[in-house]
Design an enzyme around this catalytic site. Sequence first.
Site, short mmCIF file in Angstrom:
data_model
loop_
_atom_site.label_atom_id
_atom_site.label_comp_id
_atom_site.label_asym_id
_atom_site.label_seq_id
_atom_site.Cartn_x
_atom_site.Cartn_y
_atom_site.Cartn_z
N GLY A 8 -12.46 -4.21 2.22
CA GLY A 8 -13.74 -3.65 2.60
C GLY A 8 -14.21 -2.77 0.82
O GLY A 8 -15.48 -3.01 0.56
N LYS B 71 -18.44 -16.18 3.01
CA LYS B 71 -20.54 -16.48 3.01
C LYS B 71 -20.72 -16.08 2.25
O LYS B 71 -20.63 -14.89 1.06
CB LYS B 71 -20.43 -15.09 4.17
CG LYS B 71 -19.94 -15.80 5.67
CD LYS B 71 -20.48 -14.96 7.08
CE LYS B 71 -20.36 -15.48 7.92
NZ LYS B 71 -20.22 -14.50 9.34
N ARG C 6 1.14 -1.12 0.50
CA ARG C 6 -0.21 -0.28 0.16
C ARG C 6 0.95 1.60 -0.29
O ARG C 6 0.75 2.51 -0.45
CB ARG C 6 -1.16 0.28 1.03
CG ARG C 6 -2.21 -0.70 0.86
CD ARG C 6 -3.23 -0.86 2.45
NE ARG C 6 -4.32 -1.46 1.82
CZ ARG C 6 -5.12 -1.52 2.77
NH1 ARG C 6 -5.03 -1.40 3.94
NH2 ARG C 6 -6.48 -1.91 2.34
N GLY D 51 -8.06 -8.03 -0.91
CA GLY D 51 -7.81 -8.68 0.01
C GLY D 51 -7.54 -10.19 -0.09
O GLY D 51 -6.22 -9.89 -0.62
C1 3PG Z 1 -8.48 -1.82 5.43
O1 3PG Z 1 -7.24 -1.86 5.74
O2 3PG Z 1 -9.65 -2.11 5.64
C2 3PG Z 1 -8.74 -0.38 5.07
O3 3PG Z 1 -7.51 0.59 5.66
C3 3PG Z 1 -9.78 0.40 6.39
O4 3PG Z 1 -10.08 0.02 7.38
P1 3PG Z 1 -10.59 -0.57 8.38
O5 3PG Z 1 -11.49 -1.35 7.57
O6 3PG Z 1 -9.99 -0.52 9.77
O7 3PG Z 1 -11.80 0.74 8.59
MG MG Z 2 -11.16 -3.43 6.19
#
Ligand code: 3PG
Ligand code: MG
Length: 417
Positions: free
Chosen positions: A397, A206, A40, A374
């Site tokens: 997310g 899920k 990142r 992710g």
């Molecule tokens: C992440 O890593 O998902 C983002 O930086 C957001 O972080 P958070 O899910 O703690 O809001």
């Molecule tokens: Mg997150």
Amino acid sequence: MAKLTVRDLDVRGKRVFVRVDYNVPMEEKDGQMVVTDATRIVETIPTLKLLISKGARIILAAHLGRPKGKREPTMSLRPVGLKLHELLGEPVEFADDCIGVSAGKIASALKDGQVALLENARYYKEEEANDPAFAEKLAQFADVYVNDAFGAAHRAHASTEGAARVVAKRGGKCAAGLLMERELKFLGDELENPARPFVVILGGAKVSDKIKVIDRLLEKANTILIGGAMAYTFKLAHGEKVGKSLVEPEHRQTALDAEAKAGKLGVNFQLPADIVVATAVDTGKLNKKGKPVFDYANIQTMKGDIPDDAEGFGIGDETARQYAKILAGAKTILWNGPLGMFEDARFAGGTNIVARAVADATQNSGAKSIIGGGDSVKAINKAKLGDKVTFMSTGGGASLEFLEGGVLPGVAALMDK
Ligand code: 3PG
Ligand code: MG
């Protein structure tokens, strides 16, 4: 409408507040926290280099972890500043507070082309509350607002949303960074009118987490390949036995509805033909995070009903080869969610075959492959194929919410071209 980007800005001598997503994995080594995956940070370097070359005075803001409004020392961004300095090859000033005197001193001392990083914005609970007064303080020294934190753009927090509004109200510009621009291009524009066949690989635990994205992609894809624990809810919905597999019995109908919609729209909707199952055995040990450590007995690949004491852990080789054949003909590929417990080599076989197929389609037949963040990115990297795909999202997310078709607050706050 395309968003204004850092390319469009005249920033010489201006203070540019840049929100980055430096929420990176860290580990304690010899009493120090160190960054264990700098992806990142690396991905923001082009934005920073461009701003430096344009003579901007750069104030970086970010969060790390979830300190919930407390100064949690293990969640300091200081080690991230060190890593950034190393990767950028430029000095990086560090302000040990994101607002107030120390932030102010450092922000006002910046010269053209210099960079400062502010301490974790989540040390204040006002950050997550998107408190207007806090947003004012954060943006106090900003002439321009830039958001390069795609991974945090699904949060309407002070640094991702409120501060942009403050700058805009003052007549300043609010623009996307180059990473944000790339994320929006690949997860957004490229999937609007994809080259066909468009094949989507969807995994994860899920059905309930993924149903919105399934629903939306059914409207766009030619083929959807399902994997991960989500597949066992489909199995259950078909009246098959799933043993101890992770399932959501309350979502059997959701699964059947998705299949029916695929049929109606003419989407080739594939479920795993074979599955790797095992019996989990509690070792009585705990891992670093205090969670029980399991071992796995009776590992086998099978079709049909899963035995009562067994649990599904990934797609089998036959499924993976079938999916690979489909991927070989794809022109656009989107992958979101792992196809099994790929972290354990005993269950990673199917995921690795699919990862290889995605890489081959990209390299050999010019397919565009987009990895939606992710765990799917982790799986590709674990297979050492990260440089063989077209694009890997830095969001988790955020990618999912964006692929669902949602409007991300951090994106909405930026100006159109
Ligand atoms: C992440 O890593 O998902 C983002 O930086 C957001 O972080 P958070 O899910 O703690 O809001
Ligand atoms: Mg997150």
